[in-house]
Design a protein around this motif. Structure first.
Motif, PDB file in Angstrom:
ATOM      1  N   GLN A 184      -0.155   3.825  -8.668  1.00 15.23           N
ATOM      2  CA  GLN A 184      -0.134   4.117  -7.247  1.00 15.23           C
ATOM      3  C   GLN A 184      -1.526   4.345  -6.680  1.00 15.23           C
ATOM      4  O   GLN A 184      -1.918   3.772  -5.670  1.00 15.23           O
ATOM      5  CB  GLN A 184       0.746   5.350  -6.981  1.00 15.23           C
ATOM      6  N   ILE A 185      -2.297   5.198  -7.342  1.00 17.89           N
ATOM      7  CA  ILE A 185      -3.603   5.545  -6.770  1.00 17.89           C
ATOM      8  C   ILE A 185      -4.586   4.385  -6.919  1.00 17.89           C
ATOM      9  O   ILE A 185      -5.529   4.265  -6.130  1.00 17.89           O
ATOM     10  CB  ILE A 185      -4.163   6.832  -7.417  1.00 17.89           C
ATOM     11  N   SER A 186      -4.360   3.515  -7.903  1.00 12.90           N
ATOM     12  CA  SER A 186      -5.260   2.369  -8.053  1.00 12.90           C
ATOM     13  C   SER A 186      -5.096   1.391  -6.894  1.00 12.90           C
ATOM     14  O   SER A 186      -6.001   0.610  -6.603  1.00 12.90           O
ATOM     15  CB  SER A 186      -4.998   1.655  -9.382  1.00 12.90           C
ATOM     16  N   ARG A 187      -3.934   1.398  -6.245  1.00 13.78           N
ATOM     17  CA  ARG A 187      -3.720   0.517  -5.107  1.00 13.78           C
ATOM     18  C   ARG A 187      -4.482   0.975  -3.867  1.00 13.78           C
ATOM     19  O   ARG A 187      -4.539   0.264  -2.870  1.00 13.78           O
ATOM     20  CB  ARG A 187      -2.226   0.430  -4.777  1.00 13.78           C
ATOM     21  N   LEU A 188      -5.029   2.176  -3.936  1.00 14.37           N
ATOM     22  CA  LEU A 188      -5.836   2.682  -2.821  1.00 14.37           C
ATOM     23  C   LEU A 188      -7.309   2.392  -3.064  1.00 14.37           C
ATOM     24  O   LEU A 188      -8.171   3.140  -2.594  1.00 14.37           O
ATOM     25  CB  LEU A 188      -5.632   4.193  -2.676  1.00 14.37           C
ATOM     26  N   GLN A 216       0.845  -1.199   0.000  1.00 12.45           N
ATOM     27  CA  GLN A 216       0.000   0.000   0.000  1.00 12.45           C
ATOM     28  C   GLN A 216       0.881   1.250   0.000  1.00 12.45           C
ATOM     29  O   GLN A 216       1.739   1.405   0.861  1.00 12.45           O
ATOM     30  CB  GLN A 216      -0.894   0.012   1.239  1.00 12.45           C
ATOM     31  N   PRO A 217       0.700   2.128  -0.974  1.00  7.84           N
ATOM     32  CA  PRO A 217       1.503   3.362  -0.990  1.00  7.84           C
ATOM     33  C   PRO A 217       0.999   4.358   0.046  1.00  7.84           C
ATOM     34  O   PRO A 217      -0.075   4.181   0.628  1.00  7.84           O
ATOM     35  CB  PRO A 217       1.280   3.879  -2.411  1.00  7.84           C
ATOM     36  N   SER A 218       1.778   5.401   0.245  1.00  8.30           N
ATOM     37  CA  SER A 218       1.351   6.471   1.140  1.00  8.30           C
ATOM     38  C   SER A 218       0.101   7.139   0.577  1.00  8.30           C
ATOM     39  O   SER A 218       0.093   7.575  -0.579  1.00  8.30           O
ATOM     40  CB  SER A 218       2.474   7.501   1.297  1.00  8.30           C
TER      41      SER A 218
END
Length: 950
Positions: free
Chosen positions: A567-571, A455-457
């Motif tokens: 990155q944002i898709s991992r959120l 999970q990214p920041s």
């Protein structure tokens, strides 16, 4: 036990209540603004333009048919409303607690009070209407408190209800304050701001009850027949018990759990890819048109208008926080895309500017929802190949938009500012966009990968995505934007929009391909360093060096799109929140981007005055934060290869198409003046209001026709720098120069923070120098000092746009500097200007002075304030003022001069004697077509005819 006749999830009640309630208010607002906009914003003190947004009461109760439509829709809400009260009582019942009874009784009385102010309007009985509304708001306190306290402690549902209730009651404070400002102090515009908060109370109130959608997810309601009638009903109705439905659902979930991913990752079909590209093209067309149309209103208001609030439509992913909304749009992705196109592109059918803007904002809202849902869906797939190809489609859609603008002289042909009269292709765009929307689909499901990506920041990711959206909007939505950043006048020392715009588009496509191909932190860091160097070069240098830097920066931005998407898709579990906050940050950076030039007209503007360095630097830093937090996924290059080939082929197609467009747009004939035999030089000056006419339509073609009718050889344009987000990233000089066959100097670029001045000439421009005039306090003034080859004679032309009236010292210093510029040349000189002064008074005597050596073309014309034509060492023969029509708020002023033959003495005599037109040779006269009523709204005015001089 008898089988259930009907069984349904109680969520249907809450959904029906939310949909009916919101539809009642929103449909009434849309209909009211479309049919009676000026009437429903009128109050006892002010009307348009002092007030611009209608109150709830005026919208739902003052006019037919919106009043009837609202009352019908709100009546449909009654059934779900009472069922909602009953279901809440069952769901939240607690033994030995009075709160369930309080909530139920309060809810019923509150609903009756709602009927009081809904069906008895302020026009019918003002006192009873107010009494019912106040009662409703007072009863909201025990209702919200009871429901919140009955919700399980420490649950997310309780937290959501609590914050929604707090927001509701907090909004009442500014509501009361603004009502006093309107009612007691009679402040213009206060009632419109009051209306904003009044409408927010409606949405927060409905939003509070909409949380029941989440609360009722496991609450079912059944209707069972009696035992005697069991055989009859089961024979006629195919029904299942709740237990059976739950078992079926569980079985379905178990079967589908292994089909969450694409069966062939990264192998998106060509058809689906084309659909995604068209959807992206529509999105960018609608998204970029929003700020352009918003700009129309502060432009005419000369300050904040209130319509800027429509930019908040980009916050629409907030609605995906409503339980069930994300699943709904994910299951039917066609709906958001369809509405984005229908509202955003179809809004051109509405002629009234305010209503058109509101409809456009609806299209933008659904476009942002579609983007959020689709990226989140790719995130749930845990499939980086599919995410990369989707990101490539998104950026290719942006490139497609830029190619379309390149073909249509920097105007997007399907913008709602275009129509059939201005060369728009709105119908074609609408048809293709709606068709693509119907074929929209999310990736096929397949076997889920075992590895779980880190999970990214949350913060760094949303900031990075905000930056990429801003950067793409600011720099890559038009092929000429970066070129105008590097433009430095004549002789040409760098790229020009044609043909080098084709290079910019080819570099975009190259960056898209590299972004899809790259898959390591090492490569990403190298490209990032490349991009940072490019941004520095672009900001620091002009000409080819600055342009090369701009192309390095372009490659980096296109490469960053799939990184940001990954990155944002991992959120995906926090997708809605991430996108809401991300678009909020994009909005803030966009405001900063506007404030750098609009500082004189906005609160806190001086803080961002001329600080493009901060805006550009901030966008780069936010992207760096995302990069340092980035973990490159494992990419199966073999499975990605087919998609790479398709992306490369489409990018190559766009590049070839751009080259063909550039070749077709190259000038064929050398520009020639209208009357070379008489050695006439006809000049003009026009303040064009950034190319939007009085009715918010693009005005380039109408400007072209007016200048052609007037037979102008050299003219200056003011308020012409449109290479910004709020002006649509356009270059107005391109269409005019090509259609009128003229040379063009864009003037100081968008990174010079002026409203712009441009020079177009039938004569070769030997040299031009751009000036930023002294401006200690107010808006930055610009000037162009050019030398033209007029029939073999060097003639100087100065185009100047002074600061605003309020900044006296600025205008004084600017007049001194301009007099110095004009006095520095011994050549014949013409000033085409916007001076903001009264003839024969004040700074006028600095412009027309021994220091400048300039004369006024007609000192007896005391009707001027802004535009002036001055000259020296030339023989003037004519002067005319031409009505603006409906193109802008400023007329055209024109002067005619005779250029002496080479070696002949220059006529320095200055005579104020006017002569009759009959004494002037026919080929030296102004065109007859503009006499009387003229043509297309343009005619000679003030004097009713041109003036001629001895």
């Amino acid at each position: 036990m008898a089988s259930s006749l009907i069984s349904f999830n109680a969520q249907a009640i809450a959904i029906a209540h939310t949909v009916c309630a919101l539809s009642a208010f929103l449909v009434a607002l849309a209909v009211g603004c479309s049919l009676h906009y000026h009437k429903i914003i009128q109050n006892e003190h002010y009307g348009y333009p002092d007030e611009w947004f209608p109150s709830v009461s005026a919208t739902i109760g003052d006019r037919y048919p919106e009043r009837s439509i609202f009352q019908i829709l709100i009546a449909l809400t009654a059934g779900p409303r009472f069922l909602l009260l009953f279901a809440n009582y069952l769901r939240l019942y607690k033994p030995n607690s009075k709160l369930p009874i309080i909530a139920l009784v309060t809810g019923i009385v509150r609903t009756v009070a709602c009927g009081g102010w809904v069906y008895i309007t302020s026009t019918d009985d003002h006192d009873f209407h107010d009494f019912s509304m106040i009662s409703y708001m007072v009863l909201t306190i025990p209702w919200d408190v009871s429901i919140t306290l009955l919700t399980p402690p420490r649950s997310s549902l309780r937290r959501h209800r609590k914050y929604t209730a707090i927001a509701f009651f907090a909004a009442i404070v500014p509501l009361i304050y603004l009502f006093i400002q309107h009612k007691v102090k009679k402040v213009p515009g206060a009632y419109s701001y009051y209306a904003y908060f009044e409408w927010s109370l409606i949405f927060l109130d409905v939003g509070f009850d909409s949380w029941s959608i989440k609360d009722f997810k496991d609450l079912y309601i059944e209707i069972r027949p009696s035992t005697k009638e069991d055989t009859y009903f089961t024979a006629n109705f195919n029904v299942k018990t709740i237990e059976q439905k739950l078992n079926d659902k569980s079985t379905t979930n178990e079967k589908s759990s292994d089909h969450l991913l694409p069966k062939s990752a990264g192998t998106t079909s060509l058809f689906r890819g084309i659909v995604d590209i068209i959807n992206s093209f529509i999105f960018w067309s609608v998204y970029t048109s929003l700020y352009l149309c918003i700009w129309y209103f502060p432009l005419w208001h000369m300050g904040i208008s209130g319509y800027e609030a429509t930019a908040l439509s980009t916050f629409s992913p907030v609605f995906l926080l409503i339980p069930g909304a994300m699943n709904f749009f994910t299951s039917k992705p066609q709906i958001a895309r369809f509405l984005c196109c229908l509202l955003g592109i179809g809004s051109y059918l509405v002629t009234e500017p305010a209503t058109r803007l509101l409809i456009i904002s609806g299209g933008v809202a659904f476009g942002c929802i579609a983007l959020t849902v689709e990226i989140a869906a790719h995130g749930r797939l845990n499939n980086p190949e599919a995410t990369k190809t989707y990101a490539a489609s998104f950026t290719l859609g942006l490139a497609m938009s830029a190619v379309a603008k390149f073909a249509f002289w920097t105007e997007n042909p399907i913008w709602p500012t275009m129509n059939s009269d201005t060369g728009g292709w709105n119908k074609t765009g609408l048809a293709i966009g709606l068709l693509a929307a119907l074929f929209t689909s999310l990736p096929d499901r397949g076997v889920q990968r075992e590895e779980v990506p880190p999970q990214p920041s949350f913060l760094l990711t949303l900031l990075g995505f905000a930056s990429i959206m801003f950067s793409l909007s600011a720099m890559l939505t038009d092929s000429s934007t970066i070129i105008t950043w590097t433009w430095d006048g004549f002789p040409v020392k760098g790229p020009t929009p044609v043909p080098h715009g084709a290079i910019s588009l080819a570099v975009m496509c190259l960056g898209i391909y590299i972004g899809t191909l790259q898959n390591s932190r090492k490569t990403l860091y190298a490209i990032t360093l490349h991009g940072i160097v490019g941004a520095v070069l672009l900001y620091t240098f002009r000409g080819w060096v600055g342009y090369v830097g701009g192309m390095m920066y372009t490659v980096w931005l296109c490469t960053m799109v799939p990184v940001c998407f990954e990155q944002i898709s991992r959120l995906h579990k926090k997708a809605a929140a991430a996108f809401v906050l991300s678009f909020a940050v994009t909005f803030v950076i966009t405001l900063m981007h506007v404030w750098v030039v609009a500082y004189a007209f906005v609160p806190g503007g001086p803080l961002m005055r001329e600080r493009t360095d901060i805006v550009l630097g901030l966008s780069v830093v936010l992207l760096l934060g995302l990069i340092f937090n980035y973990t490159a996924p494992e990419i199966n290059t073999k499975r990605l290869r087919p998609a790479l080939k398709k992306i490369g082929n489409i990018g190559l197609l766009f590049s070839i198409l751009s080259g063909i467009i550039a070749i077709q747009r190259l000038p064929v004939d050398k520009p020639t003046p209208y009357h070379p035999d008489s050695r006439i030089l006809t000049t003009g000056i026009w303040t064009i209001h950034f190319g939007l006419d009085n009715d918010m339509w693009a005005s380039q073609t109408r400007m072209r026709d007016a200048l052609r009718d007037l037979e102008v050889d050299v003219f200056g344009l003011l308020e012409s720098d449109t290479e910004r987000i709020i002006m649509g990233n356009r270059d107005l000089t391109e269409r005019l120069a090509e259609d009128l066959n003229m040379y063009a100097d864009y003037g100081p670029g968008p990174n010079q923070h002026t409203w712009g001045c441009a020079l177009l000439s039938k004569f070769p421009i030997l040299n031009s120098t751009h000036y930023l005039m002294p401006s200690p306090v107010g808006e930055l003034a610009c000037a162009i000092h050019a030398t033209l080859d007029c029939y073999g004679e060097p003639i100087d032309v100065v185009v100047f746009h002074s600061g605003q009236e309020e900044d006296v010292e600025d205008r004084h210093q600017q007049s001194q500097k301009l007099a110095e510029i004009m006095g520095s040349t011994d050549r014949p000189t013409i000033l085409l200007s916007y001076l903001v002064t009264t003839p024969l008074e004040g700074n006028y005597n600095t412009y027309v002075s021994d220091k400048s050596g300039m004369h006024d073309i007609d000192p007896s014309d005391d009707d001027r304030w802004c535009e002036y034509v001055l000259y020296k060492k030339l023989h003037r023969i004519g002067y005319a003022r031409v009505s603006r029509g409906t193109i802008t708020d400023t007329e055209i002023q024109s002067g005619k001069f005779v250029i002496p033959k080479h070696g002949a003495p220059l006529d320095e005599a200055y005579s104020q004697k006017r002569i009759d037109e009959s004494e002037v040779s026919p080929d030296m006269r102004y065109p007859e077509i503009l006499r009387g009523e003229g043509v297309r709204g343009h005619h000679y005015h003030v004097f009713d005819e041109p003036r001629y001089f001895e």
